[in-house]
Design a protein around this motif. Sequence first.
Motif, PDB file in Angstrom:
ATOM      1  N   GLY A  97      69.177 -30.904  18.727  1.00 13.79           N
ATOM      2  CA  GLY A  97      67.695 -31.286  18.908  1.00 13.79           C
ATOM      3  C   GLY A  97      66.740 -31.338  17.603  1.00 13.79           C
ATOM      4  O   GLY A  97      65.516 -31.258  17.798  1.00 13.79           O
ATOM      5  N   VAL A  98      67.344 -30.869  16.497  1.00 14.20           N
ATOM      6  CA  VAL A  98      66.449 -30.739  15.621  1.00 14.20           C
ATOM      7  C   VAL A  98      67.022 -31.827  14.167  1.00 14.20           C
ATOM      8  O   VAL A  98      67.992 -32.208  14.058  1.00 14.20           O
ATOM      9  N   ILE A  99      65.606 -32.461  14.032  1.00 13.24           N
ATOM     10  CA  ILE A  99      65.822 -33.808  13.027  1.00 13.24           C
ATOM     11  C   ILE A  99      66.225 -33.352  11.743  1.00 13.24           C
ATOM     12  O   ILE A  99      65.634 -32.304  11.397  1.00 13.24           O
ATOM     13  N   GLU A 100      67.310 -33.902  11.170  1.00 12.50           N
ATOM     14  CA  GLU A 100      67.923 -33.521   9.904  1.00 12.50           C
ATOM     15  C   GLU A 100      67.035 -34.404   8.947  1.00 12.50           C
ATOM     16  O   GLU A 100      67.264 -35.454   8.545  1.00 12.50           O
ATOM     17  N   LYS A 101      65.750 -33.872   8.304  1.00 11.49           N
ATOM     18  CA  LYS A 101      65.058 -34.874   7.481  1.00 11.49           C
ATOM     19  C   LYS A 101      65.548 -35.380   6.135  1.00 11.49           C
ATOM     20  O   LYS A 101      65.188 -36.203   5.760  1.00 11.49           O
ATOM     21  N   ARG A 102      66.443 -34.608   5.444  1.00  7.85           N
ATOM     22  CA  ARG A 102      67.293 -34.953   4.311  1.00  7.85           C
ATOM     23  C   ARG A 102      68.155 -36.143   4.643  1.00  7.85           C
ATOM     24  O   ARG A 102      68.071 -37.053   3.878  1.00  7.85           O
ATOM     25  N   SER A 103      68.736 -36.281   5.925  1.00  7.88           N
ATOM     26  CA  SER A 103      69.537 -37.300   6.348  1.00  7.88           C
ATOM     27  C   SER A 103      68.675 -38.697   6.450  1.00  7.88           C
ATOM     28  O   SER A 103      68.944 -39.578   6.209  1.00  7.88           O
ATOM     29  N   GLU A 117      65.466 -45.461  19.361  1.00  3.16           N
ATOM     30  CA  GLU A 117      66.785 -45.437  19.869  1.00  3.16           C
ATOM     31  C   GLU A 117      67.317 -44.410  20.979  1.00  3.16           C
ATOM     32  O   GLU A 117      68.044 -44.732  21.542  1.00  3.16           O
ATOM     33  N   MET A 118      66.538 -43.252  20.872  1.00  6.30           N
ATOM     34  CA  MET A 118      66.654 -42.281  21.842  1.00  6.30           C
ATOM     35  C   MET A 118      66.321 -42.999  23.297  1.00  6.30           C
ATOM     36  O   MET A 118      67.076 -42.983  24.407  1.00  6.30           O
ATOM     37  N   ILE A 123      67.465 -41.511  26.498  1.00  2.00           N
ATOM     38  CA  ILE A 123      67.253 -39.972  26.470  1.00  2.00           C
ATOM     39  C   ILE A 123      65.739 -39.894  26.207  1.00  2.00           C
ATOM     40  O   ILE A 123      65.327 -40.474  25.409  1.00  2.00           O
ATOM     41  N   GLY A 124      65.113 -39.076  27.039  1.00  2.00           N
ATOM     42  CA  GLY A 124      63.698 -38.840  27.055  1.00  2.00           C
ATOM     43  C   GLY A 124      63.309 -37.742  26.123  1.00  2.00           C
ATOM     44  O   GLY A 124      62.272 -38.106  25.402  1.00  2.00           O
ATOM     45  N   GLN A 125      64.028 -36.799  25.788  1.00  3.62           N
ATOM     46  CA  GLN A 125      63.548 -35.607  25.034  1.00  3.62           C
ATOM     47  C   GLN A 125      64.471 -35.449  23.707  1.00  3.62           C
ATOM     48  O   GLN A 125      65.837 -35.442  23.979  1.00  3.62           O
ATOM     49  N   LEU A 126      63.953 -34.979  22.664  1.00  5.98           N
ATOM     50  CA  LEU A 126      64.917 -34.641  21.692  1.00  5.98           C
ATOM     51  C   LEU A 126      65.666 -33.486  21.848  1.00  5.98           C
ATOM     52  O   LEU A 126      66.779 -33.255  21.456  1.00  5.98           O
ATOM     53  N   GLY A 127      65.224 -32.529  22.595  1.00  6.00           N
ATOM     54  CA  GLY A 127      66.092 -31.431  23.087  1.00  6.00           C
ATOM     55  C   GLY A 127      67.360 -31.821  23.735  1.00  6.00           C
ATOM     56  O   GLY A 127      68.214 -30.857  23.766  1.00  6.00           O
ATOM     57  N   ASP A 128      67.310 -32.928  24.474  1.00  8.76           N
ATOM     58  CA  ASP A 128      68.544 -33.424  25.125  1.00  8.76           C
ATOM     59  C   ASP A 128      69.625 -33.922  24.278  1.00  8.76           C
ATOM     60  O   ASP A 128      70.913 -33.907  24.747  1.00  8.76           O
ATOM     61  N   SER A 146      75.454 -32.521  27.587  1.00 14.14           N
ATOM     62  CA  SER A 146      76.596 -32.444  28.096  1.00 14.14           C
ATOM     63  C   SER A 146      77.776 -32.935  27.621  1.00 14.14           C
ATOM     64  O   SER A 146      78.979 -32.995  28.368  1.00 14.14           O
ATOM     65  N   GLY A 147      77.583 -33.473  26.347  1.00 14.77           N
ATOM     66  CA  GLY A 147      78.966 -33.726  25.625  1.00 14.77           C
ATOM     67  C   GLY A 147      79.241 -35.469  25.910  1.00 14.77           C
ATOM     68  O   GLY A 147      79.882 -35.745  25.381  1.00 14.77           O
ATOM     69  N   ARG A 148      78.320 -36.140  26.801  1.00 19.79           N
ATOM     70  CA  ARG A 148      78.609 -37.571  26.811  1.00 19.79           C
ATOM     71  C   ARG A 148      78.018 -38.231  25.567  1.00 19.79           C
ATOM     72  O   ARG A 148      77.047 -38.071  24.949  1.00 19.79           O
ATOM     73  N   LYS A 149      78.677 -39.088  25.148  1.00 16.96           N
ATOM     74  CA  LYS A 149      78.422 -40.121  24.100  1.00 16.96           C
ATOM     75  C   LYS A 149      78.068 -41.378  24.498  1.00 16.96           C
ATOM     76  O   LYS A 149      78.640 -42.064  25.020  1.00 16.96           O
ATOM     77  N   ASP A 150      76.958 -41.711  23.805  1.00 19.98           N
ATOM     78  CA  ASP A 150      76.075 -43.057  24.051  1.00 19.98           C
ATOM     79  C   ASP A 150      76.273 -43.783  22.748  1.00 19.98           C
ATOM     80  O   ASP A 150      75.619 -43.536  21.730  1.00 19.98           O
TER      81      ASP A 150
END
Lengths: 159, 166
Positions: A97-103, A117-118, A123-128, A146-150
């Motif tokens: 849920g935390v944006i990697e700003k350097r990336s 893109e979310m 996906i509605g929230q960054l925390g998800d 939950s581990g599901r990859k989109d």
Amino acid sequence: MDIVLRAAIMFSFLFVLLRMMGKRELGDMAPFDMILMVVMGDLVQQAVTHTDTSLTGAILAVGTFALLAMGISWITFHFPAMQRLAEGKPTILVSNGVIEKRSLLRDRITEEEILAEMRLAGIGQLGDVKYAILETNGKISFISESGRKDPGNSPVVAP
Amino acid sequence: MEQLCPIGNAPTSGLVATRIFAWLLGLPILLAFTGVLGGQIHQGEDQGAAATLAVNGPSYTRSGVIVEFEIHVTARRALSNAAVEFSGDLWKSVTINTIFPSPESEKFENGTMRLEFGALRRGEVAQLKMSGQINPEAKGANAGAVVLRDEDAQIAAVPWQMWIWP
């Protein structure tokens, strides 16, 4: 022979250029990027074939490009260590849920783009988001808590 | 789903087809490196008693390509009026852009292009450069000869064939 050498040189140049331009440029082409690619294609054609209008010349130029592309695929398949060099490696953009700003800075992606893109991935929230990964093909994939990859191609979810 | 390859039991025909395809792609490229598909300069020479005639130019080329010929004449004795003649068929479907230096006179008769350069002293070397472009519709063999004459007497001759790939 001349046309094969010119095609090989241009292929190498384009290969390095596209790697330097970054993954995102390929995965999400803005109108300007599209025009840039078309113009580059035209300029490359002039450099490779010059005044040559022959079928033979076209076969040699296209054949050289295709063979070199197959060669790179063969090398990356048989020598996995070369894959990172040829295709780059996936980059983690969001972690727990935390944006990697350097990336983001490295791949020139804005936070707004990730949020868009979310939403496209439903996906509605960054925390998800457990992980958001910029894949080597330029697309962003999301792994939810939950581990599901989109893969990032889901339809837009209505608000 | 039954149309898809079963997991772990993929047919080898696909792999064979890929290898054949790679060889088919590679074959013209290998041929290109031998020079038979154009892009290389060849040389022909005839050492006559009165002069040596050397021709540098492509024997294989492709339509649309700009080609360049260099003719070197080395006089072994004085020539009163050196003339270089080209079979007209050699320039079939070729647009000549440049002849340098300009000849003193030029004419085309009996299917032959004749360029006259005047007197040459013994030991003198004369060079002629011609460049042109293969017209897009050209294909097949342009065959003929480059002949050096002193007035009308033949001094040396270099047969030349230029194969044009479409």
